[in-house]
Design a protein around this motif. Structure first.
Motif, short mmCIF file in Angstrom:
data_model
loop_
_atom_site.label_atom_id
_atom_site.label_comp_id
_atom_site.label_asym_id
_atom_site.label_seq_id
_atom_site.Cartn_x
_atom_site.Cartn_y
_atom_site.Cartn_z
N PRO A 119 40.48 42.67 33.09
CA PRO A 119 41.74 42.06 33.53
C PRO A 119 41.95 40.66 32.96
O PRO A 119 41.02 39.84 33.01
N ILE A 120 43.13 40.43 32.42
CA ILE A 120 43.50 39.07 32.01
C ILE A 120 44.37 38.50 33.12
O ILE A 120 45.40 39.06 33.46
N ILE A 121 43.93 37.39 33.67
CA ILE A 121 44.65 36.83 34.81
C ILE A 121 45.38 35.58 34.40
O ILE A 121 44.77 34.57 34.05
N VAL A 122 46.68 35.67 34.41
CA VAL A 122 47.52 34.53 34.08
C VAL A 122 48.15 34.01 35.37
O VAL A 122 48.28 32.81 35.57
N GLN A 174 33.86 39.52 34.68
CA GLN A 174 34.68 40.70 34.95
C GLN A 174 36.17 40.43 34.80
O GLN A 174 36.99 41.28 35.13
N TYR A 175 36.53 39.26 34.29
CA TYR A 175 37.95 38.96 34.09
C TYR A 175 38.07 37.77 33.16
O TYR A 175 37.10 37.02 32.97
N LEU A 176 39.24 37.62 32.58
CA LEU A 176 39.53 36.45 31.76
C LEU A 176 40.65 35.68 32.46
O LEU A 176 41.80 36.13 32.47
N ARG A 177 40.29 34.57 33.04
CA ARG A 177 41.29 33.78 33.73
C ARG A 177 41.85 32.75 32.75
O ARG A 177 41.16 31.80 32.38
N ASN A 189 48.24 37.36 41.60
CA ASN A 189 48.27 38.81 41.37
C ASN A 189 46.88 39.43 41.21
O ASN A 189 46.78 40.59 40.82
N TYR A 190 45.85 38.65 41.47
CA TYR A 190 44.52 39.14 41.09
C TYR A 190 44.13 40.43 41.78
O TYR A 190 43.31 41.18 41.28
N ILE A 191 44.72 40.71 42.92
CA ILE A 191 44.38 41.96 43.60
C ILE A 191 45.11 43.14 42.97
O ILE A 191 44.51 44.16 42.63
N SER A 192 46.41 42.99 42.75
CA SER A 192 47.17 44.09 42.18
C SER A 192 46.70 44.41 40.75
O SER A 192 46.71 45.55 40.33
N ILE A 193 46.27 43.39 40.03
CA ILE A 193 45.80 43.61 38.65
C ILE A 193 44.65 44.62 38.64
O ILE A 193 44.65 45.57 37.86
N ILE A 194 43.70 44.42 39.51
CA ILE A 194 42.54 45.33 39.48
C ILE A 194 42.90 46.68 40.06
O ILE A 194 42.36 47.70 39.66
N LYS A 195 43.86 46.72 40.96
CA LYS A 195 44.27 48.01 41.51
C LYS A 195 44.89 48.90 40.45
O LYS A 195 44.67 50.11 40.42
N ASN A 196 45.66 48.29 39.55
CA ASN A 196 46.24 49.06 38.46
C ASN A 196 45.16 49.70 37.59
O ASN A 196 45.26 50.85 37.17
#
Lengths: 432, 432
Positions: free
Chosen positions: B361-364, B336-339, B368-375
């Motif tokens: 979500p691309i997580i760099v 569910q994400y690309l870390r 921020n992993y919470i705000s990323i999915i909220k957006n």
């Protein structure tokens, strides 16, 4: 027949303990002495420096006739639960007639009056206590002020007398007296003046160093000073255990296990655990991430409301997933078995007397713990529901004791001793 | 634009890996190369010898442009789950056009035909498989015989061709091909002949020693031999990490934590854990009591049905309480994400292309992993229920990655690195 009961941890046994035991015997002049002793984890919320088998052996050599284990579920509780467990054990032996405990005030009359109030909880006192708690006082302080306020008008106890009851032995003593009332016990309580070092005193004080100081000396390998602080036989057993690679065990020996485990937890995982409330769960989970050692961890979690000891005990509850409802039942119904760790030749006689009178299973061979309760079950027909709860408690309680030993044995330096279920394998310790 | 995808563990990176990467590039002639890499615990069910940050740095130095972490929930699964996770990641980059994997048979045609059957599971094959399983064959063997039997009459594949597909890279390759079909992917698969040492080969074989052999050399501090087996830059980073007190980390470094923890468990506690069935729970709980080291433990639990690797993976699932239903959802819905663990200067360009195309979500910056999915949530309105499942999955998956790092960092010898959430603190690794 007089039987003296003492409540001990012997972590490790030292000259102060010997003095206490002698004094207690002078007061009671007992035919036999029974000790209820914490197992492999002690009330400070730490592993014992020597395992319970070695500590039993020492106790038997030092004048105890029977050593009974305080179930784990009580040994890591606060004063209230610790007392309900240990007094419960002594009461259920049916043979103990007197107990003696250390006290800073040595004022049994005051202790008795106060314990009566905190046992009976009259409405007036309850309301005062609530009021002070609401104002933000810690529980011990709120209770102190409520008592002062309560006694103010009726002149039963002067303010100074209440204020004098504030040190650890007196606080525990109050709980012992309260527990005696709870069990409706006929055991006669006595106090003796605390001598020598304070419980938490880290300093070496010659002959009368505290257990804390002695553990510190052991860590620093100051064997000559340890020798001065403990009886000869204690020293021998302590050295023997060290040579076997089974001791000393320090809190650091479980720090990696504990911190690693805490780092796998979510807030939800510990909500139901005994000791968790007032936001402690969040502090613990956050602090575990931030800390590289257990000492750092304690420092981070510590707050005015959360003492070190409380934190350490709570961590053990978390590690063993000890839930609030189990503790609730354990405190309500009291201990459900007497696990005999050892006895002397003389103690064996008392044990046969006990076997005829005791209403609870006496466990000498732990591997039989299932068949023992099944025999009792067969004889029972009515009181079904309460029996179910108690049977359940019995299993849960004793299985904790076994697990605790299984975990503790992982910390032995000599891994030869880390295999198998040490409790079930261990032979009863009989001093001949 | 051609983008090569590779699935790696680099535990640690060695000459064989470099050879494989070179060959793969010769076949695909890519503009960019993306690696999906296991995090701090690898598919063998062990902690990686170097942490994922150091392994990323090495990979970037060796010719990978972007390193993406394979979520923990896939990295410790068997071939099926491992492939669903890693192919899922590569597919969801939207830019990968080709993948190359090692294969003992190097027979892509046979692999394709077989993977088609095991993906589509025609009834006839399913019945044959059931039959052989019922007769008591292990899953790999039952599958092999079912395939032979299935192809017997229609003459599509000869028995010898099926029998040739039995080594670890080929088995994993079948799962990669199956996963490509599962994701309906347009990525083109290629194989290259496996060179040098076997995956599990412990022996030092000069230039082409296996990762297993190199880890053994590291344990024995045979630095000269390691030097021969890995590229210069790998060696430098490996030594640097060792000097920092962060490596090497061996399975023994978590043995006390793991065994102690296992000793606190009841059978009920692990019933729902992924990997537990066929009575494995009882074996594990009993063996934990009997064992003084992790090696003894494995030996006790091991049975024909339970391979070492399976046991080690299951233990990790227990330690992190990874439940069956989470794995079920994870395999059904995919990552569910690309870390992104790191990229080169060149990789940064590809990353901006990805940012425009990727639906996940691309997580760099992990914190921020919470705000990323909220957006993302804000933009969504329909498909509510599936979104809830996926959002839930997203959090659970990534929080496992964080926890795993938090636990792993407890094993660093240098405790300076054991504090705080290393994933959230870690800066993205950018090779300039």
């Amino acid at each position: 027949m007089k039987v003296l009961g003492v409540i001990v941890e012997y972590n490790p046994f030292h000259n102060g303990h010997l003095y206490h035991l002698k004094k207690a015997k002078e007061i009671v002049k007992p035919d036999f002495t029974i000790a209820v002793m914490s197992g492999n984890f002690v009330q400070r919320g730490e592993p014992a420096i020597l395992d319970k088998f070695a500590r039993t052996e020492i106790a038997l050599n030092m004048g105890i006739d029977i050593v009974i284990e305080l179930p784990f579920v009580y040994s890591i509780q606060d004063a209230n639960g610790f007392a309900l467990g240990s007094i419960g054990i002594l009461e259920r032996t049916k043979v103990v007639t007197d107990i003696v405990f250390g006290s800073e005030s040595a004022d049994i009359e005051t202790l008795n009056i106060i314990s009566d109030i905190i046992y009976k909880q009259p409405d007036k006192f309850k309301n005062l206590l609530k009021k002070y708690l609401k104002e933000g006082y810690s529980f011990p302080n709120a209770r102190k002020y409520a008592l002062i306020h309560f006694f103010e008008k009726n002149n039963i106890l002067k303010k100074e007398k209440v204020l004098a009851i504030e040190k650890s032995n007196d606080i525990l003593g109050l709980e012992y007296l309260k527990a005696l009332k709870y069990y409706n016990s006929k055991i006669v309580p006595h106090v003796i003046q605390r001598q020598g070092a304070n419980y938490n005193d880290e300093e070496f004080k010659g002959n009368f160093s505290s257990a804390t100081a002695i553990r510190k000396l052991w860590k620093e390998e100051m064997y000559e000073l340890i020798k001065e602080s403990v009886p000869q036989k204690t020293y021998e057993i302590l050295k023997r255990e060290e040579n076997l690679g089974k001791a000393p065990i320090f809190i650091e020996d479980y720090e990696i296990s504990l911190l690693s485990f805490l780092r796998t937890l979510n807030r939800d995982d510990i909500q139901e655990i005994f000791g968790i409330n007032e936001g402690l769960e969040q502090r613990i989970i956050e602090a575990a991430k931030q800390s590289a050692s257990i000492i750092e961890f304690y420092r981070l979690v510590k707050a005015k409301r959360f003492t070190y000891t409380r934190i350490k005990r709570t961590l053990l509850s978390i590690y063993f997933r000890l839930k609030k409802d189990l503790i609730y039942d354990a405190n309500k119904y009291g201990p459900q078995y007497l696990r005999v760790l050892g006895f002397t030749k003389k103690g064996r006689k008392l044990l046969s007397v006990m076997r005829e009178q005791v209403a609870y299973p006496i466990i000498v061979t732990p591997s039989n713990y299932i068949s023992i309760i099944k025999n009792i079950e067969r004889d029972l027909d009515n009181k079904r529901k309460e029996w179910e709860i108690k049977k359940n408690l019995y299993f849960k309680m004793i299985e904790y004791d076994f697990k605790v030993s299984n975990v503790y044995s992982m910390y032995y330096k000599n891994k030869e001793f880390s295999r198998g279920e040490i409790d079930k394998k261990a032979k009863i310790i009989i001093l001949k």
